[in-house]
Design an enzyme around this catalytic site. Sequence first.
Site, mmCIF file in Angstrom:
data_model
loop_
_atom_site.group_PDB
_atom_site.id
_atom_site.type_symbol
_atom_site.label_atom_id
_atom_site.label_comp_id
_atom_site.label_asym_id
_atom_site.label_seq_id
_atom_site.Cartn_x
_atom_site.Cartn_y
_atom_site.Cartn_z
ATOM 1 N N ASP A 61 2.451 6.269 -2.193
ATOM 2 C CA ASP A 61 2.706 7.277 -1.437
ATOM 3 C C ASP A 61 3.325 8.453 -2.392
ATOM 4 O OD1 ASP A 61 1.497 5.859 0.365
ATOM 5 O OD2 ASP A 61 3.106 5.713 1.735
ATOM 6 N N HIS B 175 0.866 -1.362 0.068
ATOM 7 C CA HIS B 175 -0.112 -0.175 -0.250
ATOM 8 C C HIS B 175 0.768 1.357 -0.125
ATOM 9 C CE1 HIS B 175 -2.809 3.083 0.851
ATOM 10 N NE2 HIS B 175 -3.612 2.397 1.470
ATOM 11 N N CYS B 176 2.234 1.105 0.178
ATOM 12 C CA CYS B 176 3.095 2.417 0.516
ATOM 13 C C CYS B 176 3.873 2.858 -0.823
ATOM 14 C CB CYS B 176 3.656 2.214 1.752
ATOM 15 S SG CYS B 176 2.784 1.936 3.172
ATOM 16 N N ILE B 177 4.675 2.065 -0.948
ATOM 17 C CA ILE B 177 5.922 2.376 -2.002
ATOM 18 C C ILE B 177 5.439 2.774 -3.219
ATOM 19 C CG2 ILE B 177 8.249 1.872 -2.750
ATOM 20 C CD1 ILE B 177 8.123 2.064 0.349
#
Length: 396
Positions: free
Chosen positions: A257, A252-254
């Site tokens: 974001d 969900h992040c790299i």
Amino acid sequence: MRVAIIGQGYVGLTIAVGAAGAGHSVVGFDVNDGLVTALNAGRSHIEGISDEQLASYVSSGAYKASSDAAVLDSCEVVVIAVPTPLDDDRNPDLSYVHAAADLIAQHVKTPALIINESTSYPGTLRKEIAARITDVDHLYASSPERVDPGNTEWGTKNTPRLIGGLTPAAVAKARDFYGSFCDSIIEVSSPEVAEAAKIFENTFRQVNIALVNEFAQISDALGISSREVIEAAATKPYGFMAFNPGPGVGGHCIPVDPSYLAHVANEVGVPATFIKRANEVNLAMPAYVVKRVVAGSGGSIRGKKVVVVGVSYKSNVADTRETPAAALIDLLREQGATVTWNDDLVGSWRGESSSPIAGADIAVVVTKHDGIDLAAITACGYVFDCTGSIAGVDGI
Ligand SMILES: NC(=O)c1ccc[n+]([C@@H]2O[C@H](COP(=O)([O-])OP(=O)(O)OC[C@H]3O[C@@H](n4cnc5c(N)ncnc54)[C@H](O)[C@@H]3O)[C@@H](O)[C@H]2O)c1
């Protein structure tokens, strides 16, 4: 304190358990009824939280899950931990954050500390959350979550926690709350600084991963092992940080974001060149892997049986969000191969189930979970390893 956490996913449940362990009375609110039932039955869906630990908090009354928004009222602290994905055009989708803010506006009628832990661009707490809640005079703080699912060394307790508030009173109250279960609290001058720090951390990783992915392609074309070069470079005691190449980025992040940062950059007229280029390089890695697999298999994989081993985005975690395995499998199929996948942690995914490794002509290892059957992998006619951890086979 009576605490409500909106969203009981990777982040929300982790904070809920941390707060329950510190003696707070915690209610985990989630719109997913099935998840709420499972949590109240003591069944955790997160690797770092055991069923036993969850069940003990449920039975002591320290924690309960609910899908009834009425539980939010009369809480002293309300934490937002909902998804912040990208829409189809890879722009920020703040609909979940807005929905959480609207729930607070409807149901939290006594002044509380409202904390946002969801990752988003600077200005989210002030403009997208606080501005939507007008009736009650709440305190507002941003404390972006840094949890790394599956990481046994760094967790909620020992990872330093950033706090930025709209007022000094909000910062003080947030310090009281997090100080009860986190070792180190770092106050910054505004919520915007805290929000920006979080997305800059992940952008730093995204750009460096893209750089090493590009370097792996250069190295291979030069006939040099990129892994050996990285190891050699990492012997320099200062000024270098090792990143490893792979089949792309997931979770969900790299992959997500940095696009939030690019979005605000565009709004203020700064071209986010590095972020965009890094996205392109990382998103192109599955195609690069397929090109190498085809070349290593004699120029064609048409009619061959290919097994993709490990489809979650990282080892020992069942999370398949944004996993590069999805594009890889699609591209292998476009080449005419019969593609199955093996990942007992994931089990079922995209309407398909995990299949055995044995019997495949080609194994492409995307993620290597502990206990994977190495002998079955190396028994395949051709092996391409994206993890750099299987000796004597092709890979990146
Ligand atoms: N997963 C990570 O490793 C990680 C790490 C740091 C930060 N984050 C950030 O934390 C946030 C949450 O991520 P996550 O991984 O926990 O997501 P997740 O998908 O695991 O969990 C989100 C939960 O929120 C629930 N939800 C959605 N809308 C809701 C609503 N209106 N009310 C109540 N519940 C609602 C969903 O049902 C789901 O259970 C995101 O902003 C993410 O970028 C994630």
